[in-house]
Scaffold this motif. Sequence first.
Motif, PDB file in Angstrom:
ATOM      1  N   SER A  43       0.937  -1.250   0.066  1.00  0.00           N
ATOM      2  CA  SER A  43      -0.065   0.184  -0.007  1.00  0.00           C
ATOM      3  C   SER A  43       0.720   1.260  -0.058  1.00  0.00           C
ATOM      4  O   SER A  43       0.547   2.409  -0.419  1.00  0.00           O
ATOM      5  CB  SER A  43      -1.008   0.042   1.482  1.00  0.00           C
ATOM      6  N   MET A  44       2.232   1.231   0.396  1.00  0.00           N
ATOM      7  CA  MET A  44       3.215   2.359   0.534  1.00  0.00           C
ATOM      8  C   MET A  44       3.714   2.675  -0.758  1.00  0.00           C
ATOM      9  O   MET A  44       4.429   3.690  -0.850  1.00  0.00           O
ATOM     10  CB  MET A  44       4.139   1.994   1.420  1.00  0.00           C
ATOM     11  N   LEU A  71      11.628  -5.411  -0.089  1.00  0.00           N
ATOM     12  CA  LEU A  71      10.524  -4.442  -0.814  1.00  0.00           C
ATOM     13  C   LEU A  71      10.863  -4.706  -2.305  1.00  0.00           C
ATOM     14  O   LEU A  71      11.901  -4.806  -2.730  1.00  0.00           O
ATOM     15  CB  LEU A  71      10.874  -2.990  -0.272  1.00  0.00           C
ATOM     16  N   SER A  72       9.589  -4.434  -2.999  1.00  0.00           N
ATOM     17  CA  SER A  72       9.851  -4.348  -4.566  1.00  0.00           C
ATOM     18  C   SER A  72       9.242  -3.278  -5.086  1.00  0.00           C
ATOM     19  O   SER A  72       9.668  -2.335  -5.067  1.00  0.00           O
ATOM     20  CB  SER A  72       9.217  -5.899  -4.964  1.00  0.00           C
ATOM     21  N   MET A  77       9.079   1.861  -7.420  1.00  0.00           N
ATOM     22  CA  MET A  77       8.062   2.927  -8.199  1.00  0.00           C
ATOM     23  C   MET A  77       7.157   3.445  -7.107  1.00  0.00           C
ATOM     24  O   MET A  77       6.222   4.204  -7.417  1.00  0.00           O
ATOM     25  CB  MET A  77       6.901   2.245  -9.015  1.00  0.00           C
ATOM     26  N   GLY A  78       7.397   3.262  -5.756  1.00  0.00           N
ATOM     27  CA  GLY A  78       6.729   3.863  -4.646  1.00  0.00           C
ATOM     28  C   GLY A  78       6.995   5.230  -4.763  1.00  0.00           C
ATOM     29  O   GLY A  78       8.007   5.802  -4.442  1.00  0.00           O
ATOM     30  N   LYS A  83       9.676   6.281   3.367  1.00  0.00           N
ATOM     31  CA  LYS A  83       8.982   6.034   4.738  1.00  0.00           C
ATOM     32  C   LYS A  83       8.592   4.515   4.724  1.00  0.00           C
ATOM     33  O   LYS A  83       8.620   3.816   5.882  1.00  0.00           O
ATOM     34  CB  LYS A  83       7.529   6.427   4.451  1.00  0.00           C
ATOM     35  N   ALA A  84       8.479   3.815   3.655  1.00  0.00           N
ATOM     36  CA  ALA A  84       8.494   2.249   3.888  1.00  0.00           C
ATOM     37  C   ALA A  84       9.634   1.753   4.422  1.00  0.00           C
ATOM     38  O   ALA A  84       9.463   0.742   5.232  1.00  0.00           O
ATOM     39  CB  ALA A  84       8.299   1.753   2.235  1.00  0.00           C
ATOM     40  N   LEU A  85      10.806   2.246   3.941  1.00  0.00           N
ATOM     41  CA  LEU A  85      12.075   1.657   4.653  1.00  0.00           C
ATOM     42  C   LEU A  85      12.009   1.863   6.223  1.00  0.00           C
ATOM     43  O   LEU A  85      12.244   1.030   7.055  1.00  0.00           O
ATOM     44  CB  LEU A  85      13.384   2.314   4.067  1.00  0.00           C
ATOM     45  N   THR A  86      11.651   3.290   6.696  1.00  0.00           N
ATOM     46  CA  THR A  86      11.518   3.442   8.088  1.00  0.00           C
ATOM     47  C   THR A  86      10.331   2.548   8.502  1.00  0.00           C
ATOM     48  O   THR A  86      10.790   2.136   9.965  1.00  0.00           O
ATOM     49  CB  THR A  86      10.982   5.181   8.217  1.00  0.00           C
ATOM     50  N   VAL A  87       9.270   2.414   8.013  1.00  0.00           N
ATOM     51  CA  VAL A  87       8.369   1.426   8.767  1.00  0.00           C
ATOM     52  C   VAL A  87       8.722   0.057   8.811  1.00  0.00           C
ATOM     53  O   VAL A  87       8.773  -0.623   9.970  1.00  0.00           O
ATOM     54  CB  VAL A  87       6.918   1.459   7.778  1.00  0.00           C
TER      55      VAL A  87
END
Length: 148
Positions: A43-44, A71-72, A77-78, A83-87
């Motif tokens: 979702s991110m 993560l892919s 393309m996110g 933020k995804a890495l932090t989460v």
Amino acid sequence: MVARGDLGAQIPLEQVPSAQQKIVKLCRQLNKPAIVASQVLESMIEYPTPTRVEVADVSEAIRQRADALMLSGESTMGQYLEKALTVLRSVSLRIERWGEEKHHEGMEFPDISASFADRISEEICKSAAKMGKPSGYTIQSCYKFRNL
């Protein structure tokens, strides 16, 4: 590698969590890296916060003792890569701490500052990169000595 998206296309969706657990356990028993990938924080790609289910999935992979989460789409393309890495990092660290607290109940551990932990993590990554050889033999040897 547990490619959850591909796995979900091959088996009924309700079987994905148990299949993931079996694959991670088998990898650990065979001293192979256990990597959970695909749709970890999907979702991110479009939203700045993950869903509760995604956070629960990350937590479960950590509890299963996967060696890595990959993560892919979130990172290629996110809109919210950082933020995804932090989460991913914060959830992983919290679950690992929770496991240590549960495992060592009653024991006191001194607090280590986040910057110190970051430096240790960075040095481990640098060392792992230096160990990487074309054959991968050194890295594979290291897996034999991790806790099962």
